[in-house]
Motif scaffolding. Structure first.
Motif, PDB file in Angstrom:
ATOM      1  N   PRO A   1      -5.575 -11.323  -4.877  1.00  0.00           N
ATOM      2  CA  PRO A   1      -6.474 -11.660  -3.774  1.00  0.00           C
ATOM      3  C   PRO A   1      -6.307 -10.639  -2.633  1.00  0.00           C
ATOM      4  CG  PRO A   1      -5.232 -13.574  -4.475  1.00  0.00           C
ATOM      5  CD  PRO A   1      -4.638 -12.405  -5.177  1.00  0.00           C
ATOM      6  N   VAL A   2      -7.437 -10.128  -2.170  1.00  0.00           N
ATOM      7  CA  VAL A   2      -7.403  -9.117  -1.117  1.00  0.00           C
ATOM      8  C   VAL A   2      -6.723  -9.647   0.138  1.00  0.00           C
ATOM      9  CG1 VAL A   2      -8.813  -7.454   0.149  1.00  0.00           C
ATOM     10  CG2 VAL A   2      -9.575  -8.303  -2.061  1.00  0.00           C
ATOM     11  N   THR A   3      -6.832 -10.963   0.337  1.00  0.00           N
ATOM     12  CA  THR A   3      -6.260 -11.582   1.533  1.00  0.00           C
ATOM     13  C   THR A   3      -4.757 -11.340   1.620  1.00  0.00           C
ATOM     14  OG1 THR A   3      -6.180 -13.603   0.221  1.00  0.00           O
ATOM     15  CG2 THR A   3      -7.993 -13.376   1.805  1.00  0.00           C
ATOM     16  N   TYR A   4      -4.083 -11.374   0.468  1.00  0.00           N
ATOM     17  CA  TYR A   4      -2.640 -11.137   0.488  1.00  0.00           C
ATOM     18  C   TYR A   4      -2.326  -9.768   1.081  1.00  0.00           C
ATOM     19  CZ  TYR A   4      -1.358 -15.130  -2.447  1.00  0.00           C
ATOM     20  OH  TYR A   4      -1.117 -16.379  -2.939  1.00  0.00           O
ATOM     21  N   LEU A   5      -3.077  -8.763   0.565  1.00  0.00           N
ATOM     22  CA  LEU A   5      -2.803  -7.403   0.992  1.00  0.00           C
ATOM     23  C   LEU A   5      -3.168  -7.214   2.465  1.00  0.00           C
ATOM     24  CD1 LEU A   5      -4.064  -5.619  -2.221  1.00  0.00           C
ATOM     25  CD2 LEU A   5      -1.725  -5.706  -1.398  1.00  0.00           C
ATOM     26  N   GLU A   6      -4.275  -7.837   2.851  1.00  0.00           N
ATOM     27  CA  GLU A   6      -4.693  -7.715   4.255  1.00  0.00           C
ATOM     28  C   GLU A   6      -3.658  -8.333   5.174  1.00  0.00           C
ATOM     29  OE1 GLU A   6      -8.528  -9.465   4.346  1.00  0.00           O
ATOM     30  OE2 GLU A   6      -9.534  -7.691   3.573  1.00  0.00           O
ATOM     31  N   ALA A   7      -3.180  -9.516   4.767  1.00  0.00           N
ATOM     32  CA  ALA A   7      -2.169 -10.183   5.592  1.00  0.00           C
ATOM     33  C   ALA A   7      -0.941  -9.298   5.721  1.00  0.00           C
ATOM     34  CB  ALA A   7      -1.803 -11.525   4.970  1.00  0.00           C
ATOM     35  N   ALA A   8      -0.550  -8.685   4.642  1.00  0.00           N
ATOM     36  CA  ALA A   8       0.640  -7.842   4.683  1.00  0.00           C
ATOM     37  C   ALA A   8       0.424  -6.657   5.608  1.00  0.00           C
ATOM     38  CB  ALA A   8       0.988  -7.378   3.274  1.00  0.00           C
ATOM     39  N   THR A   9      -0.767  -6.045   5.545  1.00  0.00           N
ATOM     40  CA  THR A   9      -1.042  -4.914   6.409  1.00  0.00           C
ATOM     41  C   THR A   9      -0.991  -5.324   7.867  1.00  0.00           C
ATOM     42  OG1 THR A   9      -2.651  -4.377   4.703  1.00  0.00           O
ATOM     43  CG2 THR A   9      -2.557  -2.912   6.600  1.00  0.00           C
ATOM     44  N   VAL A  10      -1.565  -6.508   8.143  1.00  0.00           N
ATOM     45  CA  VAL A  10      -1.560  -7.015   9.509  1.00  0.00           C
ATOM     46  C   VAL A  10      -0.132  -7.169  10.015  1.00  0.00           C
ATOM     47  CG1 VAL A  10      -1.980  -9.113  10.843  1.00  0.00           C
ATOM     48  CG2 VAL A  10      -3.814  -8.095   9.473  1.00  0.00           C
ATOM     49  N   GLU A  11       0.732  -7.647   9.081  1.00  0.00           N
ATOM     50  CA  GLU A  11       2.123  -7.845   9.505  1.00  0.00           C
ATOM     51  C   GLU A  11       2.899  -6.547   9.556  1.00  0.00           C
ATOM     52  OE1 GLU A  11       4.216 -10.888   7.439  1.00  0.00           O
ATOM     53  OE2 GLU A  11       2.507 -12.268   7.514  1.00  0.00           O
ATOM     54  N   GLY A  12       2.251  -5.414   9.288  1.00  0.00           N
ATOM     55  CA  GLY A  12       2.927  -4.141   9.482  1.00  0.00           C
ATOM     56  C   GLY A  12       3.611  -3.588   8.248  1.00  0.00           C
ATOM     57  N   ALA A  13       3.300  -4.108   7.087  1.00  0.00           N
ATOM     58  CA  ALA A  13       3.946  -3.583   5.881  1.00  0.00           C
ATOM     59  C   ALA A  13       3.286  -2.280   5.472  1.00  0.00           C
ATOM     60  CB  ALA A  13       3.847  -4.603   4.747  1.00  0.00           C
ATOM     61  N   GLY A  14       4.102  -1.266   5.193  1.00  0.00           N
ATOM     62  CA  GLY A  14       3.561   0.033   4.775  1.00  0.00           C
ATOM     63  C   GLY A  14       3.162   0.008   3.313  1.00  0.00           C
ATOM     64  N   ALA A  15       2.651   1.135   2.850  1.00  0.00           N
ATOM     65  CA  ALA A  15       2.109   1.200   1.489  1.00  0.00           C
ATOM     66  C   ALA A  15       3.159   0.839   0.449  1.00  0.00           C
ATOM     67  CB  ALA A  15       1.546   2.594   1.230  1.00  0.00           C
TER      68      ALA A  15
ATOM     69  N   ARG B   1       5.924  -0.892   0.785  1.00  0.00           N
ATOM     70  CA  ARG B   1       6.351  -2.282   0.807  1.00  0.00           C
ATOM     71  C   ARG B   1       5.271  -3.184   0.249  1.00  0.00           C
ATOM     72  NH1 ARG B   1       8.802  -4.667   5.877  1.00  0.00           N
ATOM     73  NH2 ARG B   1       9.000  -6.440   4.475  1.00  0.00           N
ATOM     74  N   ARG B   2       4.017  -2.806   0.512  1.00  0.00           N
ATOM     75  CA  ARG B   2       2.934  -3.605  -0.047  1.00  0.00           C
ATOM     76  C   ARG B   2       3.029  -3.575  -1.564  1.00  0.00           C
ATOM     77  NH1 ARG B   2      -0.685  -1.215   3.644  1.00  0.00           N
ATOM     78  NH2 ARG B   2      -1.712  -0.067   1.987  1.00  0.00           N
ATOM     79  N   PHE B   3       3.329  -2.371  -2.048  1.00  0.00           N
ATOM     80  CA  PHE B   3       3.404  -2.214  -3.504  1.00  0.00           C
ATOM     81  C   PHE B   3       4.565  -3.019  -4.074  1.00  0.00           C
ATOM     82  CE2 PHE B   3       2.953  -0.451  -7.567  1.00  0.00           C
ATOM     83  CZ  PHE B   3       4.184  -0.024  -8.028  1.00  0.00           C
ATOM     84  N   GLY B   4       5.740  -2.813  -3.487  1.00  0.00           N
ATOM     85  CA  GLY B   4       6.932  -3.412  -4.049  1.00  0.00           C
ATOM     86  C   GLY B   4       7.005  -4.929  -3.901  1.00  0.00           C
ATOM     87  N   GLN B   5       6.514  -5.460  -2.753  1.00  0.00           N
ATOM     88  CA  GLN B   5       6.707  -6.890  -2.492  1.00  0.00           C
ATOM     89  C   GLN B   5       5.537  -7.733  -2.946  1.00  0.00           C
ATOM     90  OE1 GLN B   5       9.496  -7.948  -1.203  1.00  0.00           O
ATOM     91  NE2 GLN B   5      10.168  -6.702   0.540  1.00  0.00           N
ATOM     92  N   ILE B   6       4.359  -7.157  -3.018  1.00  0.00           N
ATOM     93  CA  ILE B   6       3.201  -7.981  -3.356  1.00  0.00           C
ATOM     94  C   ILE B   6       2.585  -7.588  -4.688  1.00  0.00           C
ATOM     95  CG2 ILE B   6       0.901  -8.682  -2.653  1.00  0.00           C
ATOM     96  CD1 ILE B   6       1.736  -8.562   0.149  1.00  0.00           C
ATOM     97  N   ILE B   7       2.228  -6.327  -4.802  1.00  0.00           N
ATOM     98  CA  ILE B   7       1.468  -5.924  -5.982  1.00  0.00           C
ATOM     99  C   ILE B   7       2.326  -6.057  -7.234  1.00  0.00           C
ATOM    100  CG2 ILE B   7       0.309  -3.997  -7.101  1.00  0.00           C
ATOM    101  CD1 ILE B   7      -0.611  -3.047  -4.436  1.00  0.00           C
ATOM    102  N   LEU B   8       3.493  -5.443  -7.194  1.00  0.00           N
ATOM    103  CA  LEU B   8       4.316  -5.430  -8.402  1.00  0.00           C
ATOM    104  C   LEU B   8       4.665  -6.831  -8.909  1.00  0.00           C
ATOM    105  CD1 LEU B   8       5.311  -3.284 -10.266  1.00  0.00           C
ATOM    106  CD2 LEU B   8       7.449  -3.187  -9.008  1.00  0.00           C
ATOM    107  N   PRO B   9       5.167  -7.714  -8.039  1.00  0.00           N
ATOM    108  CA  PRO B   9       5.492  -9.055  -8.554  1.00  0.00           C
ATOM    109  C   PRO B   9       4.268  -9.762  -9.128  1.00  0.00           C
ATOM    110  CG  PRO B   9       6.462  -8.740  -6.388  1.00  0.00           C
ATOM    111  CD  PRO B   9       5.575  -7.565  -6.627  1.00  0.00           C
ATOM    112  N   LEU B  10       3.107  -9.567  -8.486  1.00  0.00           N
ATOM    113  CA  LEU B  10       1.934 -10.269  -8.980  1.00  0.00           C
ATOM    114  C   LEU B  10       1.367  -9.621 -10.243  1.00  0.00           C
ATOM    115  CD1 LEU B  10       0.159 -11.153  -5.629  1.00  0.00           C
ATOM    116  CD2 LEU B  10       1.347 -12.665  -7.203  1.00  0.00           C
ATOM    117  N   LEU B  11       1.884  -8.454 -10.561  1.00  0.00           N
ATOM    118  CA  LEU B  11       1.398  -7.791 -11.769  1.00  0.00           C
ATOM    119  C   LEU B  11       2.192  -8.207 -13.012  1.00  0.00           C
ATOM    120  CD1 LEU B  11       0.559  -4.085 -10.881  1.00  0.00           C
ATOM    121  CD2 LEU B  11      -0.976  -5.925 -11.542  1.00  0.00           C
TER     122      LEU B  11
END
Lengths: 276, 416, 289
Positions: free
Chosen positions: C179-193, C195-205
């Motif tokens: 869901p795009v919302t997850y990534l957007e929320a992470a960006t809003v909270e200041g997560a860099g590329a 961290r977005r990859f490691g904490q959100i994308i990878l686990p959900l993959l």
């Protein structure tokens, strides 16, 4: 890897990597093309595109390899096998997706385990069996074999996909008086298009490219499929690698065309079907 | 579901139609081991067509199965479902005889060339094929290269003489021996061993392992000299520089282009070379001996031999076809295509050997021995020779390992 | 409701029947052959007990082929995940010509492995494209196909290139499902590329990882056509996989029983690693509703 899209240099890197990977993938095709367009006596390096392309090699491939007949046979077998796999596989996926039981988990694992059996180990007993059924060199003999070996992946895709469909729709239909079968027919079937396309592509490619089964079970010259026709050019005497290369390139065209047409659905089918 | 049932119905209906249509005439299945476009395949196909036109009601289902022939035939044998008539490429006695009809009673039997008869007769005196040609296999050479190197091939009597000749060829900058060597074409290496092994193990009347190999008492340390001859050639630089990657195609091409002196192949190599350079001068010489107390020899074997399945439904008709093939004009045609002497002898049997005639005459009196792996090794060891050969060439196997593998395969396969 | 659905179980009976006849029956017959010394074509043979299975432990060629099979399987799979994920990430962001690149990367998957192998042969053979470059740079030609380590590595690479499209497509699908919302929320909270990859994308993959690795692993273990097209397992036995060894032992070595034993070994190897891997990854999965 994941760079902010605004940075200009990252676009260059992206383009670079894209081109690099494409080059690697296209390299063997290009080389095969140069070989296919040269004659047997030409000795130039494989990199060099021939000054006078020998398109006649392609004609020869078509005629001498009886490629036209091979295309026809392959098409018949592929269409029939794919139809059977998709229809029966979709039907099989329905109870496996919805009816949770120890039996069904067992059936599911059993079907998946089939993928792990190396086809070679089955070859000779299968041949003996086919012979007893008088099925060698027949369409009705080879098609069920392709159907059997392509079931697992299709059943896997359909089962996963149907599991992801909300049960509420089913339950509503059931309360309306639908039988369990018409739930499949009326509710699920219309939604199955993406995963059906994926299954069609994967199955027809596998059947189209089959060599291991076809070489043993389709021995009559009139029954040859395209992979056998190509292989006929690579042998001890009388081999002409150039015409063989032309034949190989001809065989790639149909699957490529099919994929180009259906690729939009293919990815969405994978979304739905490959992930739980 | 409806589509599937409909499909099933169509399939059943069409099978019925085809079955009724074909029941009206006899169809003989005929398989050969060459590629569909090879001259020899077309020759056989033509003869089948000629027979059909002279015998209405008899049709042929001809298939040239090429590189997959042996694998397919083995599978068919396992299922006991063989073509009515097929070619045996040298293995009529050792591999196929279990499934072939003995042909001793056939009208042409007495005409079999005495040179090939022992090779196609089993221990009980039965013959299972019609030999259409007799292969006399020697060491092929490019005459022009030998002339330039001032080598007289017929003065070569032993391997020492041969290596001296190689040295002379190397000095003029040409490749003495093209072994082929590519693991995909590993039969080229097996061939080398087939050519060379008899000189060490078989041909010397006074000291040989003929019986030891057959009865199982063979001392496999004696394989060492055979295996290491190849390594010696390699180390002395007598082989083609790409000896682990050379293809069969390369052998023919370089023999034709005058870059190679010798090839350990039958006269079919000359046919190949002529494809690329028909004006080249090629010939052959007997295989050298291993010691001066012995003399050079040739190898005799089947090339185009045809047999009949013993459980064929159309046996009488197939035997008639075989008799048709045995006619002088047909035998001559096949033998000429293969550039070999005919398999049957007598009035009218003569193949056109062309410029190879003087060579055949030169080897007429030389002792002939059967193919080493067919007569002296259990079935299946051809593969062992090929694999240990490529392994030795590429240094992925030591000599000891190669000998050990040959020995263990020999003992294992004997037990089958 | 479950009991009602169970009535539909008869719908998978046709599949099971076809599988039973064309797969299960030959499979067990194949096992029976492993207990014999059959040569593959004679009508005569003897039962020799467990001798073929014992031989699996002592035979050199089996050992080499087994190790090679693991290399082909794990090596290809590792590279395919890395490259496939890389391409998927590359192509799911903004990218001009995305469809073209995606299609070209996936294209080789559609070709028959035999044809692919024949095509690559022109590149890596002694007188092929690669050596042309090598000589241009002034070196001697390389024997790409007759040195064990080089050749085995080359096979891993070529297999990776042919099938990395499979993992790429699975990962594209997986990334699109986040869901795009997850990534957007992470960006809003200041997560860099990263961290977005490691904490959100990878686990959900992880589901995609599971599917992709399973498919690639099975394919890599079964590697056959590529090897046959390039070296047929040679020189000697050095580049065989268990699959090609099955073929060579049966038709070349004329030892059908031993070949069947190797077949069983391959099947159990694939089964073992697939189950082990599934267990490991299932333990790490992250659910999201």
């Amino acid at each position: 890897m994941m760079s902010p899209a605004r940075n200009l240099s990252s676009t260059t890197w992206k383009a670079f990597f894209g081109l690099l990977i494409m080059a690697v993938q296209l390299l063997p095709i290009y080389i095969t093309l140069t070989v296919a367009l040269k004659g047997q006596t030409e000795l130039s390096s494989v990199w060099a595109f021939p000054a006078r392309p020998l398109w006649d090699n392609f004609v020869q491939a078509f005629v001498a390899g009886k490629v036209a007949r091979a295309f026809l046979n392959t098409a018949v077998i592929t269409v029939a096998a794919t139809a059977a796999v998709v229809i029966l596989g979709a039907l099989a996926g329905y109870p496996l997706a919805r009816a949770r039981s120890r039996l069904n988990t067992l059936v599911n694992d059993f079907i998946l385990a089939i993928m792990m059996i190396p086809a070679l180990s089955l070859l000779v007993p299968l041949y003996v069996l086919m012979n007893r059924l008088h099925a060698i060199s027949t369409f009705q003999g080879i098609i069920p074999i392709h159907v059997a070996f392509n079931f697992p992946l299709t059943v896997f895709l359909f089962t996963n996909f149907m599991r992801s469909l909300p049960r509420e729709l089913d339950e509503a239909a059931f309360l309306d008086g639908c039988s369990v079968y018409s739930i499949f027919y009326r509710i699920m079937l219309p939604l199955l298009k993406p995963v059906t396309v994926t299954s069609i592509i994967l199955t027809s490619v596998a059947v189209w490219n089959d060599f291991q089964f076809s070489v043993y079970f389709l021995q009559k010259s009139g029954m040859r499929v395209i992979t056998l026709a190509i292989n006929g050019f690579f042998g001890i005497s009388g081999s002409n690698l150039h015409v063989g290369s032309a034949a190989a390139l001809l065989s790639i065209i149909p699957v490529t065309v099919l994929f180009l047409f259906l690729q939009r659905y293919f990815v969405s089918g994978m979304v739905a079907g490959a992930l739980k | 579901m409806k589509r599937f049932l409909g499909f099933l119905a169509v399939v059943m209906l069409s099978t019925l139609v085809v079955a009724t249509l074909s029941a009206q005439s006899k169809t003989l299945t005929f398989s050969v081991n060459w590629l569909p476009n090879d001259e020899i395949s077309k020759t056989f196909q033509g003869m089948a067509a000629a027979y059909s036109s002279q015998n209405p009601g008899v049709k042929f289902e001809f298939s040239a199965l090429g590189s997959q022939y042996e694998a397919i035939m083995k599978t068919k044998m396992a299922a006991n479902d063989l073509p009515d008539v097929f070619t045996t490429h040298g293995w009529s006695v050792i591999r196929y005889s279990e499934y072939l009809t003995p042909l001793n009673e056939q009208p042409w039997f007495s005409k079999i060339n005495p040179a090939i008869k022992p090779v196609i007769t089993n221990k009980s005196g039965q013959v299972f094929v019609l030999p259409m040609d007799t292969e006399v296999a020697c060491v092929v050479f490019n005459n022009d290269v030998l002339d330039k190197a001032k080598v007289d091939p017929f003065k070569i009597k032993t391997w020492d003489d041969f290596m001296a000749a190689c040295e002379a060829v190397k000095k003029i900058g040409k490749i003495p021996v093209h072994i082929g060597g590519n693991p995909k074409d590993d039969w080229t290496v097996g061939n080398f061993y087939d050519w060379v092994a008899p000189s060490f193990l078989i041909t010397n009347d006074k000291d040989n392992s003929r019986e030891a190999l057959v009865d199982g008492s063979f001392d496999w340390q004696k394989w060492g000299p055979v295996a290491s001859l190849l390594v010696a050639f390699r180390d002395k630089g007598y082989l083609n520089p790409d000896y682990t990657q050379g293809t069969w195609e390369d052998v023919g091409k370089q023999m034709a282009s005058g870059d190679v002196a010798f090839g350990f192949f039958g006269s079919y190599l000359i046919g190949e070379a002529k494809k690329y350079n028909p004006k080249g001068h090629y010939g052959f010489m007997p295989v050298p001996a291993a010691s001066s107390s012995d003399s050079p020899t040739v190898i005799t074997g089947e090339r185009a031999a045809v047999g009949v399945w013993k459980d064929s439904q159309n046996k009488a008709e197939t035997l008639k076809f075989l008799a048709f093939l045995a006619r002088p004009e047909n035998v001559n045609k096949v033998a000429t295509v293969n550039a070999n002497p005919t398999g049957l002898v007598g009035a009218g049997y003569q193949s056109k050997l062309g410029d190879l005639t003087p060579y055949y005459e030169k080897v007429a009196g030389v002792r002939g021995f059967p193919y080493f792996d067919r007569a002296y090794l259990p079935s299946g060891m051809w593969d062992s020779m090929c694999k240990t050969g490529t392994g030795l060439l590429a240094n992925s196997m030591t000599l000891d390992q190669a000998v050990a593998k040959m020995k263990s395969d020999y003992l294992g396969l004997r037990n089958q | 409701m479950n009991k009602i659905y169970s009535k539909a179980n008869i719908l998978y009976i046709p599949v099971l029947l076809i599988l039973a006849l064309y797969v299960v029956y030959p499979f067990f017959d194949g096992i029976r052959i492993a207990f014999t010394n059959w040569n593959g074509f004679s009508q005569k043979f003897k039962y020799i007990g467990l001798a073929n299975f014992a031989r699996l432990l002592t035979d050199d060629s089996v050992r080499v082929a087994f190790v090679n099979t693991l290399i082909y399987g794990f090596g290809s799979t590792l590279l395919q995940q890395i490259l496939g994920l890389f391409c998927a990430l590359l192509l799911t962001g903004p990218y001009r010509g995305r469809t073209v690149v995606r299609t070209v990367i996936y294209l080789p998957v559609l070709f028959s492995a035999f044809v692919m192998g024949a095509m690559w042969y022109y590149v890596v053979q002694y007188n092929g494209a690669l050596n042309d470059i090598v000589t241009l740079l002034g070196h001697a030609k390389v024997f790409w196909l007759s040195q064990h380590t080089v050749t085995v590595s080359l096979f891993v690479l070529i297999n990776t290139f042919q099938y990395m499209g499979v993992s790429m497509v699975i990962y594209i699908a997986g990334i699109k499902a986040i869901p795009v919302t997850y990534l957007e929320a992470a960006t809003v909270e200041g997560a860099g590329a990263w961290r977005r990859f490691g904490q959100i994308i990878l686990p959900l993959l992880f589901p995609a990882l599971l599917t992709s690795i399973t498919i690639n692993l099975i394919g890599g273990f079964k590697l056959f056509d590529l090897i046959m097209a390039l070296t047929a397992g040679g020189p000697g036995y050095t580049t065989h996989s268990l699959a090609t060894l099955i073929y060579a032992t049966y038709f070349g070595g004329q030892q059908a029983g031993f070949s069947a034993a190797i077949g069983l070994l391959l099947f159990l190897t694939i089964l073992f690693f697939t189950i082990v891997f599934n267990r490991i990854v299932r333990g790490q999965e992250v659910e999201f509703t």
